[in-house]
Design a protein around this motif. Sequence first.
Motif, PDB file in Angstrom:
ATOM      1  N   ASP A 158       0.853  -1.190   0.000  1.00 31.52           N
ATOM      2  CA  ASP A 158       0.000   0.000   0.000  1.00 31.52           C
ATOM      3  C   ASP A 158       0.889   1.240   0.000  1.00 31.52           C
ATOM      4  O   ASP A 158       0.674   2.186   0.743  1.00 31.52           O
ATOM      5  N   GLY A 159       1.941   1.196  -0.814  1.00 37.46           N
ATOM      6  CA  GLY A 159       2.876   2.312  -0.904  1.00 37.46           C
ATOM      7  C   GLY A 159       4.024   2.181   0.073  1.00 37.46           C
ATOM      8  O   GLY A 159       3.873   1.663   1.180  1.00 37.46           O
ATOM      9  N   GLY A 160       5.214   2.625  -0.341  1.00 37.97           N
ATOM     10  CA  GLY A 160       6.367   2.663   0.549  1.00 37.97           C
ATOM     11  C   GLY A 160       7.015   1.318   0.803  1.00 37.97           C
ATOM     12  O   GLY A 160       7.636   1.126   1.855  1.00 37.97           O
ATOM     13  N   THR A 161       6.932   0.389  -0.154  1.00 36.95           N
ATOM     14  CA  THR A 161       7.481  -0.952   0.107  1.00 36.95           C
ATOM     15  C   THR A 161       8.999  -0.937   0.207  1.00 36.95           C
ATOM     16  O   THR A 161       9.581  -1.688   0.983  1.00 36.95           O
ATOM     17  N   ARG A 162       9.665  -0.105  -0.581  1.00 38.43           N
ATOM     18  CA  ARG A 162      11.132  -0.086  -0.504  1.00 38.43           C
ATOM     19  C   ARG A 162      11.599   0.517   0.815  1.00 38.43           C
ATOM     20  O   ARG A 162      12.587   0.064   1.398  1.00 38.43           O
ATOM     21  N   CYS A 163      10.886   1.521   1.295  1.00 39.36           N
ATOM     22  CA  CYS A 163      11.250   2.131   2.573  1.00 39.36           C
ATOM     23  C   CYS A 163      11.015   1.156   3.723  1.00 39.36           C
ATOM     24  O   CYS A 163      11.849   1.029   4.632  1.00 39.36           O
ATOM     25  N   ALA A 164       9.885   0.455   3.695  1.00 38.87           N
ATOM     26  CA  ALA A 164       9.608  -0.550   4.724  1.00 38.87           C
ATOM     27  C   ALA A 164      10.648  -1.664   4.680  1.00 38.87           C
ATOM     28  O   ALA A 164      11.067  -2.174   5.721  1.00 38.87           O
ATOM     29  N   SER A 165      11.088  -2.044   3.480  1.00 41.44           N
ATOM     30  CA  SER A 165      12.076  -3.108   3.337  1.00 41.44           C
ATOM     31  C   SER A 165      13.412  -2.704   3.946  1.00 41.44           C
ATOM     32  O   SER A 165      14.077  -3.512   4.608  1.00 41.44           O
ATOM     33  N   ILE A 166      13.828  -1.471   3.723  1.00 43.67           N
ATOM     34  CA  ILE A 166      15.084  -0.996   4.315  1.00 43.67           C
ATOM     35  C   ILE A 166      14.979  -0.954   5.826  1.00 43.67           C
ATOM     36  O   ILE A 166      15.870  -1.427   6.545  1.00 43.67           O
ATOM     37  N   THR A 167      13.884  -0.410   6.328  1.00 42.58           N
ATOM     38  CA  THR A 167      13.709  -0.270   7.781  1.00 42.58           C
ATOM     39  C   THR A 167      13.620  -1.634   8.455  1.00 42.58           C
ATOM     40  O   THR A 167      14.295  -1.888   9.460  1.00 42.58           O
ATOM     41  N   GLY A 168      12.799  -2.532   7.915  1.00 40.35           N
ATOM     42  CA  GLY A 168      12.706  -3.877   8.482  1.00 40.35           C
ATOM     43  C   GLY A 168      13.952  -4.693   8.210  1.00 40.35           C
ATOM     44  O   GLY A 168      14.352  -5.526   9.033  1.00 40.35           O
ATOM     45  N   GLY A 169      14.588  -4.458   7.052  1.00 35.69           N
ATOM     46  CA  GLY A 169      15.814  -5.179   6.729  1.00 35.69           C
ATOM     47  C   GLY A 169      16.903  -4.919   7.743  1.00 35.69           C
ATOM     48  O   GLY A 169      17.664  -5.832   8.097  1.00 35.69           O
ATOM     49  N   TRP A 170      16.986  -3.675   8.245  1.00 40.38           N
ATOM     50  CA  TRP A 170      18.002  -3.388   9.268  1.00 40.38           C
ATOM     51  C   TRP A 170      17.721  -4.173  10.548  1.00 40.38           C
ATOM     52  O   TRP A 170      18.650  -4.663  11.197  1.00 40.38           O
ATOM     53  N   VAL A 171      16.450  -4.290  10.923  1.00 42.57           N
ATOM     54  CA  VAL A 171      16.109  -5.050  12.135  1.00 42.57           C
ATOM     55  C   VAL A 171      16.538  -6.504  11.982  1.00 42.57           C
ATOM     56  O   VAL A 171      17.165  -7.084  12.877  1.00 42.57           O
ATOM     57  N   ALA A 172      16.222  -7.123  10.834  1.00 39.56           N
ATOM     58  CA  ALA A 172      16.632  -8.509  10.597  1.00 39.56           C
ATOM     59  C   ALA A 172      18.156  -8.632  10.608  1.00 39.56           C
ATOM     60  O   ALA A 172      18.717  -9.585  11.169  1.00 39.56           O
ATOM     61  N   LEU A 173      18.836  -7.661   9.997  1.00 39.84           N
ATOM     62  CA  LEU A 173      20.304  -7.656   9.976  1.00 39.84           C
ATOM     63  C   LEU A 173      20.871  -7.564  11.385  1.00 39.84           C
ATOM     64  O   LEU A 173      21.812  -8.290  11.742  1.00 39.84           O
ATOM     65  N   LYS A 174      20.314  -6.695  12.207  1.00 39.66           N
ATOM     66  CA  LYS A 174      20.788  -6.533  13.593  1.00 39.66           C
ATOM     67  C   LYS A 174      20.613  -7.828  14.384  1.00 39.66           C
ATOM     68  O   LYS A 174      21.510  -8.230  15.142  1.00 39.66           O
ATOM     69  N   LEU A 175      19.489  -8.494  14.208  1.00 42.57           N
ATOM     70  CA  LEU A 175      19.256  -9.750  14.927  1.00 42.57           C
ATOM     71  C   LEU A 175      20.237 -10.827  14.488  1.00 42.57           C
ATOM     72  O   LEU A 175      20.708 -11.624  15.301  1.00 42.57           O
ATOM     73  N   ALA A 176      20.585 -10.848  13.193  1.00 44.89           N
ATOM     74  CA  ALA A 176      21.569 -11.812  12.701  1.00 44.89           C
ATOM     75  C   ALA A 176      22.950 -11.505  13.270  1.00 44.89           C
ATOM     76  O   ALA A 176      23.696 -12.411  13.674  1.00 44.89           O
ATOM     77  N   VAL A 177      23.309 -10.241  13.312  1.00 42.52           N
ATOM     78  CA  VAL A 177      24.598  -9.840  13.885  1.00 42.52           C
ATOM     79  C   VAL A 177      24.660 -10.198  15.367  1.00 42.52           C
ATOM     80  O   VAL A 177      25.707 -10.623  15.875  1.00 42.52           O
ATOM     81  N   ASN A 178      23.540 -10.044  16.068  1.00 44.84           N
ATOM     82  CA  ASN A 178      23.511 -10.437  17.479  1.00 44.84           C
ATOM     83  C   ASN A 178      23.850 -11.919  17.652  1.00 44.84           C
ATOM     84  O   ASN A 178      24.506 -12.311  18.621  1.00 44.84           O
ATOM     85  N   GLN A 179      23.418 -12.750  16.713  1.00 40.34           N
ATOM     86  CA  GLN A 179      23.744 -14.176  16.758  1.00 40.34           C
ATOM     87  C   GLN A 179      25.239 -14.391  16.588  1.00 40.34           C
ATOM     88  O   GLN A 179      25.849 -15.234  17.265  1.00 40.34           O
ATOM     89  N   LEU A 180      25.854 -13.635  15.689  1.00 41.68           N
ATOM     90  CA  LEU A 180      27.301 -13.737  15.495  1.00 41.68           C
ATOM     91  C   LEU A 180      28.057 -13.322  16.753  1.00 41.68           C
ATOM     92  O   LEU A 180      29.036 -13.969  17.141  1.00 41.68           O
ATOM     93  N   MET A 181      27.607 -12.261  17.387  1.00 42.75           N
ATOM     94  CA  MET A 181      28.274 -11.785  18.595  1.00 42.75           C
ATOM     95  C   MET A 181      28.089 -12.763  19.745  1.00 42.75           C
ATOM     96  O   MET A 181      29.020 -13.032  20.515  1.00 42.75           O
ATOM     97  N   LYS A 182      26.897 -13.318  19.850  1.00 37.11           N
ATOM     98  CA  LYS A 182      26.623 -14.293  20.906  1.00 37.11           C
ATOM     99  C   LYS A 182      27.497 -15.529  20.762  1.00 37.11           C
ATOM    100  O   LYS A 182      27.947 -16.116  21.755  1.00 37.11           O
ATOM    101  N   ALA A 183      27.770 -15.917  19.509  1.00 38.12           N
ATOM    102  CA  ALA A 183      28.609 -17.093  19.247  1.00 38.12           C
ATOM    103  C   ALA A 183      30.093 -16.772  19.333  1.00 38.12           C
ATOM    104  O   ALA A 183      30.932 -17.677  19.192  1.00 38.12           O
ATOM    105  N   GLY A 184      30.430 -15.509  19.542  1.00 37.31           N
ATOM    106  CA  GLY A 184      31.831 -15.113  19.629  1.00 37.31           C
ATOM    107  C   GLY A 184      32.531 -15.021  18.286  1.00 37.31           C
ATOM    108  O   GLY A 184      33.759 -14.920  18.226  1.00 37.31           O
TER     109      GLY A 184
END
Length: 235
Positions: A121-147
Motif C-alpha cells: 500500500d505504498g512505501g514498500t522499498r522504505c519498509a524493506s530498508i527499515t525492516g531489513g536493518w532489524v533482521a540484519l541486527k538480529l543476525a549480527v547479534n547471533q554472530l556476537m553471541k557465538a563469539g
Amino acid sequence: MRPSGRQTNEMRDIVIETGVTMHAEGSCMIKCGNTHVLCTASIDSRVPSFLKGSGLGWVTAEYGMLPRATNTRMRREAKTSQSGRTQEIQRLIGRSLRAGVDRVALGERQIVVDCDVIQADGGTRCASITGGWVALKLAVNQLMKAGLVTSDPLIDPVAAISCGIYAGQEVLDLDYPEDSEAGVDGNFVMTGGKLIEIQMSAEGSTYTRDQMNGLLDLAEKGVGELVEKQLAAVA
C-alpha cells in the motif's frame, strides 16, 4: 485533507514483530499501515569472489512482491527475469544497509537480507530498508553471541521513509492513494541523522528549494520515529 485523514506530518501505524521465522538468523515482519513486508537475514561464510582474502564482509539484499500483494495479481518473477524495478529496489536496499556497517568488524562473511512484500500500500522499498536493518541486527547479534564477531559491526540504525507533495502540501509517509497522485515523490534513507540516499522526482509538478527543505524536515522526523521502533524491536 489526506485520504487517510492523517495530518501532513503524521506517520502510518508502525509495527515490527521479530522472530517470525524459525530458520533465519534474523527475521521480522514490518507493518507500515497496510504495507506488510517479511524481512529475513541469512549468514553465509562465503563472500563474493571480488572480496575473497580481503578481510571485508558484505551485506546484500533481494526484494520481491508476492503475486497478490497488490490489488491485481502480478506474475511471479523468476531470478532470471526480474523487472528493472525489482533490480533497482534490491540494489537500493543493499547499498543502504551497507552504509551502516563496519565491514572490517563484520569479518569476511556475507549477510543476505531478503525482503518479501506480503501486502503493498505504498512505501514498500522504505519498509524493506527499515525492516531489513532489524533482521540484519538480529543476525549480527547471533554472530556476537557465538563469539564470531568481537564488536558490533552495525554503526547506526538505517531507516527510510517516503515524503512528497500531495494536493499542494508536503506530506510524510505516502500510502498508495497519495503516491499514485503525488506531484512530487521522494524516498529518504538515513543513518545516525545523516543522509545515505535521496530518490526524488517531479511526477506531476516541479518543486522549490524551500519545499525540498520542508520534505527533508519531514523525513528527519519520520526516520527518528522509525529508529525508535527499530531499537525497541531489537532490545
